[in-house]
Design an enzyme around this catalytic site. Structure first.
Site, PDB file in Angstrom:
ATOM      1  N   GLY A 252      77.841 -85.302  -4.077  1.00 32.89           N
ATOM      2  CA  GLY A 252      77.813 -85.094  -2.622  1.00 32.89           C
ATOM      3  C   GLY A 252      76.533 -85.629  -1.995  1.00 32.89           C
ATOM      4  O   GLY A 252      76.500 -85.921  -0.804  1.00 32.89           O
ATOM      5  N   HIS A 253      75.482 -85.700  -2.783  1.00 31.64           N
ATOM      6  CA  HIS A 253      74.203 -86.208  -2.266  1.00 31.64           C
ATOM      7  C   HIS A 253      73.842 -87.501  -2.985  1.00 31.64           C
ATOM      8  O   HIS A 253      73.426 -87.496  -4.130  1.00 31.64           O
ATOM      9  CB  HIS A 253      73.099 -85.179  -2.487  1.00 31.64           C
TER      10      HIS A 253
ATOM     11  N   GLU B  29      71.158 -81.048   9.208  1.00 27.94           N
ATOM     12  CA  GLU B  29      69.996 -81.950   9.027  1.00 27.94           C
ATOM     13  C   GLU B  29      70.449 -83.396   9.246  1.00 27.94           C
ATOM     14  O   GLU B  29      70.224 -84.262   8.407  1.00 27.94           O
ATOM     15  CB  GLU B  29      69.424 -81.789   7.617  1.00 27.94           C
TER      16      GLU B  29
ATOM     17  N   GLU C   8      63.477 -84.971   9.338  1.00 22.55           N
ATOM     18  CA  GLU C   8      62.980 -84.475   8.048  1.00 22.55           C
ATOM     19  C   GLU C   8      62.052 -85.491   7.379  1.00 22.55           C
ATOM     20  O   GLU C   8      62.315 -86.705   7.392  1.00 22.55           O
ATOM     21  CB  GLU C   8      64.178 -84.177   7.126  1.00 22.55           C
TER      22      GLU C   8
ATOM     23  N   CYS D  64      61.664 -86.111   4.272  1.00 24.90           N
ATOM     24  CA  CYS D  64      62.393 -86.870   3.243  1.00 24.90           C
ATOM     25  C   CYS D  64      63.183 -88.021   3.853  1.00 24.90           C
ATOM     26  O   CYS D  64      63.356 -89.059   3.214  1.00 24.90           O
ATOM     27  CB  CYS D  64      63.394 -85.973   2.506  1.00 24.90           C
TER      28      CYS D  64
ATOM     29  N   CYS E 116      61.959 -79.965  -0.817  1.00 20.39           N
ATOM     30  CA  CYS E 116      62.193 -81.384  -1.142  1.00 20.39           C
ATOM     31  C   CYS E 116      61.116 -82.310  -0.588  1.00 20.39           C
ATOM     32  O   CYS E 116      60.834 -83.363  -1.160  1.00 20.39           O
ATOM     33  CB  CYS E 116      63.560 -81.807  -0.610  1.00 20.39           C
ATOM     34  N   CYS E 117      60.509 -81.919   0.548  1.00 17.84           N
ATOM     35  CA  CYS E 117      59.630 -82.873   1.237  1.00 17.84           C
ATOM     36  C   CYS E 117      58.224 -83.036   0.636  1.00 17.84           C
ATOM     37  O   CYS E 117      57.733 -84.172   0.552  1.00 17.84           O
ATOM     38  CB  CYS E 117      59.507 -82.485   2.710  1.00 17.84           C
TER      39      CYS E 117
HETATM   40  O1  FUB Z   1      69.957 -81.468  -0.583  1.00 17.70           O
HETATM   41  C1  FUB Z   1      68.781 -81.901  -1.241  1.00 17.70           C
HETATM   42  C2  FUB Z   1      67.670 -82.046  -0.231  1.00 17.70           C
HETATM   43  O2  FUB Z   1      67.400 -80.779   0.336  1.00 17.70           O
HETATM   44  C3  FUB Z   1      68.038 -82.911   0.934  1.00 17.70           C
HETATM   45  O3  FUB Z   1      67.817 -84.256   0.733  1.00 17.70           O
HETATM   46  C4  FUB Z   1      67.205 -82.338   1.999  1.00 17.70           C
HETATM   47  O4  FUB Z   1      67.642 -82.704   3.269  1.00 17.70           O
HETATM   48  C5  FUB Z   1      67.329 -80.859   1.748  1.00 17.70           C
HETATM   49  O5  FUB Z   1      68.492 -80.344   2.292  1.00 17.70           O
HETATM   50 ZN    ZN Z   2      62.967 -82.958   2.456  1.00 15.91          ZN
END
Ligand code: FUB
Ligand code: ZN
Length: 658
Positions: free
Chosen positions: A198-199, A330, A346, A348, A426-427
């Site tokens: 999904g990502h 987001e 964000e 990221c 994550c950032c």
């Molecule tokens: O879902 C993984 C990371 O966490 C995403 O890339 C960010 O936006 C945060 O939701």
């Molecule tokens: Zn992030």
């Protein structure tokens, strides 16, 4: 006759820029030790609730999760399913730092971490601690939200870099074993999972693994994931159905009901016309697409890269390079929807857009990619980290007010002070790895051409004895001096980006002689064949009042201030609030001043403005315009956007009334 260089290689780049060396030292001295402590639950900090309100956590538990998976500790998994990635991105940042700052103590820690990761990895190569610890029977069964490939992708990236820099074979073997595990589980062959994560992330990670190992199967697998995305609309939901009750906690409230476009999975990539859904997903996907397009020559993918690039950069990006207009998911919303005070932006996503820009530069020499990369490096992405290296923004607004963030639920996600850490962290390590690897963002080589697309002082060694050094005080000064050594007197080209903000006004001298060169697609090209050469470029460092397209309602009638690549912001600590009460007089000359004692050394700008006397406390809420309060002329002081929120908490605004 001159020998032409057919393929230039990059051997080494040493950063000499004061601006970037301060950040790179900060990574070594503060960022890495601090983040390591946090991930080991040894830091006395407040972990902020993540912007989606999923609840605050007490500890990071990221290292503990790996220890539990390795059988070295007992307990449950804690945190987000992708908690492991905080560690991997940190490891990648640490690896880059070992190159410019070899440090035995850090190396012991990182080698030890590789051992731990290796112990946590299963025999078949699988590694995602939440599923290993708490849901072993759900592996690869909930790909819509499980992040397993995203998680492993982040390790693969880190493992490749750690191997490249330290030669640690184990680090690379873990990555290969992981990729082999994914390869044996995913694909269209019988018995394999005909899906994807999904990502997006794994696509770019596998491409990086391929570039290091040259093992075709990794590139093929990356290509498969891109080709398969959006093909079967029911894939995610069928997986959940097959796996039984959908009792999973949503990562983001209501996430299971988000449309497939949120995951860039509503249609095949070649049919996706706009950059929709979760912003980080989009730019990671685009980066993977650009990698695979370059490495395979897939034209459809390249066209998709162009389409997404155009949509993001021309219609959905903030002037600072931030992306993501809404906190809901987001995500991107629609063209020209760029609200400044409820936005997401964000960190990221800015890091991801930098990756995408860099990959596009590796495909084609277009100045615009360098422009956006520069925008991120000096504005959007950099704002994610405080000047002390120990506080971070997840959300990067262009307009903020502590009172609004406190009392307006629609602005709760907009912090006006950088946090120690986040539940969903994550950032912080993402911006750390970008800063630590900034040397990789200065040049691109293509055949017989060296493209210099970022103005960051450095000494660079290329193959065949070619050396290029750049000396400047960018971003504060636009005088860029190059020295080129070419001991073998080979023939090659040096392409230098002429930034869009200087396109109409720049000066050029070669060996001290003024010369006119027209730029092609944002670059000027200099033929080098002598033993040595100097180039002096003078960029337009006049302060500029910027406007946005009048399709952007939020900025209508407003201006922003930019000098060189730096976008400026007004802060309450320098100017009497409220900031919306000023109207900038754009016909009056702004004043620029470099202040070495402010915010680690920044250029400040003062503009003339007209402010209104503040309405009396018990005065009418509404009145006719002839009853307006008096105006007075006053200075408005501006600082670089990336440096905001490093002093007292207060209002901040990038777009100002005109
Ligand atoms: O879902 C993984 C990371 O966490 C995403 O890339 C960010 O936006 C945060 O939701
Ligand atoms: Zn992030």
């Amino acid at each position: 006759m001159q020998t032409k260089v057919s393929e230039i290689t990059v051997n080494n780049i040493d950063i000499t820029s004061d601006f970037w060396n301060r950040y790179r030292k900060l990574v070594v001295k503060e960022v890495l030790p601090y983040q390591w402590q946090v991930m080991n639950d040894q830091a006395d900090i407040d972990i902020s609730d993540d912007p989606q309100g999923n609840g605050s956590t007490k500890n990071s538990h990221a290292i503990a999760n790996l220890k539990i998976a390795a059988g070295l500790m007992k307990g449950h998994h804690y945190g987000f399913p992708f908690q492991d990635t905080d560690v991997y991105k940190w490891l990648e940042a640490a690896a880059y730092s070992l190159k410019y700052n070899p440090d035995e103590d850090l190396k012991k820690i990182t080698d030890g971490l590789i051992d731990l990761i290796s112990e946590a990895q299963e025999d078949d190569g699988y590694l995602s601690t939440e599923f290993q610890i708490d849901y072993p029977d759900r592996k690869f069964k909930r790909l819509k939200q499980s992040h397993e490939l995203y998680t492993m992708g982040h390790y693969i990236e880190a493992g490749v870099v750690y191997y490249q820099i330290t030669g640690n074979e184990k680090a690379l073997n873990i990555a290969k074993k992981m990729a082999n595990c994914i390869d044996s589980n995913f694909g269209l062959e019988n018995g394999k999972i005909p899906g994807y994560d999904g990502h997006p992330e794994i696509e770019l990670a596998l491409s990086r693994l391929y570039e290091t190992t040259r093992e075709e199967k990794y590139l093929k697998l990356a290509h498969y994931f891109l080709n398969q995305r959006g093909k079967d609309k029911n894939f995610f939901d069928n997986q959940i159905k097959e796996d039984g009750a959908s009792s999973d906690r949503d990562l983001i409230d209501g996430m299971r009901d988000f449309p497939l476009s949120y995951y860039q999975a509503s249609k095949p990539i070649e049919d996706q016309k706009t950059a929709d859904g979760h912003a980080v997903r989009v730019v990671y996907l685009c980066t993977g697409m650009a990698y695979v397009a370059r490495l395979t020559g897939d034209q459809q993918l390249l066209e998709a890269c162009h389409r997404f690039w155009k949509d993001i950069v021309h219609r959905r990006m903030y002037i600072t390079g931030n992306i993501g207009s809404t906190t809901t998911g987001e995500a991107f919303t629609y063209d020209y929807d760029l609200p400044n005070d409820t936005m997401y932006g964000e960190t990221c996503a800015s890091v991801g857009l930098s990756f995408f820009a860099r990959q596009m530069l590796a495909i084609e020499a277009k100045g615009e990619y360098g422009d956006i990369l520069e925008k991120e490096l000096f504005n959007g992405a950099l704002a994610g980290m405080a000047l002390d290296g120990k506080h971070f923004f997840y959300v990067n607004p262009l307009e903020a007010d502590p009172i609004a963030s406190k009392y307006n639920p629609g602005k709760k996600h907009v912090l006006t002070k950088r946090a120690d850490w986040f539940g969903c962290a994550c950032c912080p390590s993402n911006v750390a790895r970008l800063v630590a690897s900034v040397d990789k963002y200065i040049y691109t080589v293509n055949g017989d051409t060296i493209l210099s697309h970022q103005f960051i002082s450095n000494n660079a060694q290329f193959g065949n004895g070619i050396e290029v050094s750049q000396d400047n005080h960018f971003p504060w000064s636009g005088e860029i001096h190059y020295e080129i050594n070419n001991p073998n007197q080979l023939a090659f080209k040096l392409g230098i980006r002429i930034p869009s903000w200087s396109r109409n006004k720049f000066g050029l001298k070669i060996n001290g002689k003024k010369i006119d060169l027209a730029s092609e697609d944002g670059f000027i090209y200099i033929n080098v064949n002598d033993e040595s050469l100097t180039v002096d470029l003078s960029l337009d460092m006049n302060t500029k009042f910027m406007r946005s397209s009048n399709k952007v309602s939020s900025n209508y009638g407003k201006i922003a201030v930019q000098r060189g690549p730096i976008v400026y912001a007004a802060e309450e600590t320098d100017n009497k609030a409220p900031l919306w009460n000023y109207k900038v007089e754009t016909d009056k000359e702004p004043k620029y001043h470099y202040n070495k004692d402010l915010l680690e050394g920044v250029g400040t700008i003062t503009v003339k403005s007209i402010a209104e006397e503040i309405s009396p406390e018990d005065g009418p809420l509404y009145s006719t315009i002839d009853e307006a309060t008096a105006n007075y002329e006053t200075d408005l002081k501006l600082i670089p956007y990336y440096a905001w929120a490093n002093r007292e908490e207060g209002q901040m605004q990038v777009w100002l009334n005109k």
